[in-house]
Scaffold this active site. Sequence first.
Site, PDB file in Angstrom:
ATOM      1  N   ASP A   6      62.584  57.881 -61.268  1.00 43.40           N
ATOM      2  CA  ASP A   6      61.562  58.906 -61.519  1.00 43.40           C
ATOM      3  C   ASP A   6      61.080  58.738 -62.958  1.00 43.40           C
ATOM      4  OD1 ASP A   6      59.959  61.266 -60.996  1.00 43.40           O
ATOM      5  OD2 ASP A   6      61.318  62.332 -62.328  1.00 43.40           O
ATOM      6  N   SER A   7      59.900  59.317 -63.238  1.00 46.56           N
ATOM      7  CA  SER A   7      59.397  59.279 -64.610  1.00 46.56           C
ATOM      8  C   SER A   7      60.369  59.993 -65.558  1.00 46.56           C
ATOM      9  CB  SER A   7      58.025  59.946 -64.671  1.00 46.56           C
ATOM     10  OG  SER A   7      58.129  61.275 -64.203  1.00 46.56           O
ATOM     11  N   TYR A  38      54.152  60.969 -66.092  1.00 50.29           N
ATOM     12  CA  TYR A  38      53.224  59.970 -65.565  1.00 50.29           C
ATOM     13  C   TYR A  38      51.970  60.631 -64.960  1.00 50.29           C
ATOM     14  CZ  TYR A  38      56.771  56.159 -65.437  1.00 50.29           C
ATOM     15  OH  TYR A  38      57.688  55.181 -65.729  1.00 50.29           O
ATOM     16  N   GLY A  39      52.085  61.944 -64.696  1.00 53.18           N
ATOM     17  CA  GLY A  39      51.114  62.639 -63.848  1.00 53.18           C
ATOM     18  C   GLY A  39      49.650  62.497 -64.201  1.00 53.18           C
ATOM     19  N   CYS A  69      59.491  59.904 -57.104  1.00 53.38           N
ATOM     20  CA  CYS A  69      58.411  60.449 -57.938  1.00 53.38           C
ATOM     21  C   CYS A  69      57.135  60.355 -57.113  1.00 53.38           C
ATOM     22  CB  CYS A  69      58.290  59.601 -59.206  1.00 53.38           C
ATOM     23  SG  CYS A  69      56.870  60.001 -60.239  1.00 53.38           S
ATOM     24  N   ASN A  70      56.460  61.485 -56.957  1.00 58.41           N
ATOM     25  CA  ASN A  70      55.242  61.480 -56.137  1.00 58.41           C
ATOM     26  C   ASN A  70      54.120  60.713 -56.795  1.00 58.41           C
ATOM     27  OD1 ASN A  70      55.478  63.574 -53.703  1.00 58.41           O
ATOM     28  ND2 ASN A  70      56.755  64.223 -55.406  1.00 58.41           N
ATOM     29  N   THR A  71      54.020  60.828 -58.110  1.00 57.15           N
ATOM     30  CA  THR A  71      52.941  60.140 -58.822  1.00 57.15           C
ATOM     31  C   THR A  71      53.076  58.634 -58.593  1.00 57.15           C
ATOM     32  OG1 THR A  71      53.015  61.894 -60.480  1.00 57.15           O
ATOM     33  CG2 THR A  71      51.799  59.903 -61.056  1.00 57.15           C
ATOM     34  N   GLU A 154      60.237  69.199 -68.312  1.00 60.69           N
ATOM     35  CA  GLU A 154      60.870  68.135 -69.116  1.00 60.69           C
ATOM     36  C   GLU A 154      61.361  68.686 -70.458  1.00 60.69           C
ATOM     37  OE1 GLU A 154      61.145  64.393 -68.868  1.00 60.69           O
ATOM     38  OE2 GLU A 154      61.122  64.906 -66.753  1.00 60.69           O
ATOM     39  N   CYS A 188      55.955  67.381 -55.915  1.00 58.17           N
ATOM     40  CA  CYS A 188      56.371  66.801 -57.190  1.00 58.17           C
ATOM     41  C   CYS A 188      57.870  67.065 -57.276  1.00 58.17           C
ATOM     42  CB  CYS A 188      55.653  67.463 -58.354  1.00 58.17           C
ATOM     43  SG  CYS A 188      56.287  66.920 -59.971  1.00 58.17           S
ATOM     44  N   THR A 189      58.631  66.035 -57.584  1.00 56.89           N
ATOM     45  CA  THR A 189      60.080  66.197 -57.531  1.00 56.89           C
ATOM     46  C   THR A 189      60.632  67.043 -58.677  1.00 56.89           C
ATOM     47  OG1 THR A 189      60.343  64.046 -58.608  1.00 56.89           O
ATOM     48  CG2 THR A 189      60.445  64.086 -56.204  1.00 56.89           C
ATOM     49  N   HIS A 190      59.796  67.352 -59.645  1.00 54.09           N
ATOM     50  CA  HIS A 190      60.228  68.265 -60.712  1.00 54.09           C
ATOM     51  C   HIS A 190      60.215  69.731 -60.252  1.00 54.09           C
ATOM     52  CE1 HIS A 190      59.621  64.908 -63.471  1.00 54.09           C
ATOM     53  NE2 HIS A 190      60.076  65.633 -64.471  1.00 54.09           N
TER      54      HIS A 190
END
Length: 278
Positions: A6-7, A38-39, A69-71, A154, A188-190
């Site tokens: 992931d980012s 990264y979004g 990561c979806n992005t 983040e 979004c995995t966040h």
Amino acid sequence: MIGFFDSGFGGLTVLRRVVEALPRYDYLYLGDNARAPYGSRSQRVVYEFTREAVDYLFRRGCPLVVIACNTSSAKALRRIQQEHLPGSYPDRRVLGVVRPLVEEVAERKIFRKVGLLATEGVVASEAYLREIEKLDPAIRVFQKACPLLVPIIEAGEQDWEGAELILRRYLDELLAEAGAIDALLLACTHYPILYGTIRRIVEARVEVLEQGPIVAAKLADYLRRHPEIERRLTRGGRRTFLTTDLTERFDRLARIFFGEPVRSRLVAFDREAERGGR
Ligand code: DGL
């Protein structure tokens, strides 16, 4: 090992559920915290960063990498699968997180109108619109880009009252356009880190779908269907965490995302830098 990328921290919300469902395998997690988020980055940059990360996990011996990561899944996965793997790593596999969520939405057969929260990059890629349309054109999807959420998460500020305020504004805007929805997709995995706040804001009858448990179930199914990959995975229950930025900070925040104490190591994708780093 199964590689997870992931980012930053978001992929840990997926890894957590995968480890619960498939605890015997070894896992190697890589967070590119130095370059997150990264979004809002271009397709070219997201592709380059993602390919570097995937190559790194391959070099560390992962036969299978999950881009959590979806992005990256929306902007880089297809190109990696179609252009990069056949020439450079024909015996390795890379999976993403968009397809599992899309399949879940279509297979459940109860959703007619869904809302979707994601990064700007995922919304602009229209990956979810296209993929859901392919599986069930009757489902209407309303997207909302939430560029402030990943930086807040983040920074470890998910409990700050400002996070709820911002989330309310995004959801108000989404619902003003969509009207009543049956489900809200956290694409979004966040975002599972804000699950409690989201649940407080949206009506109880709206189902809120997060990717972790869905990806875990689909991965288990994938491994059943692909014994040639499954056979190459090591089974020691080991979890290794790598980050491209401060390890102390990673460990502090990763504990929240992963739900257990984490001890990370600093890495650089570039092999020379890695040797001289730390
Ligand atoms: N976890 C990533 C996702 O699912 C966040 C992307 C970002 O770095 O902005 O999209």
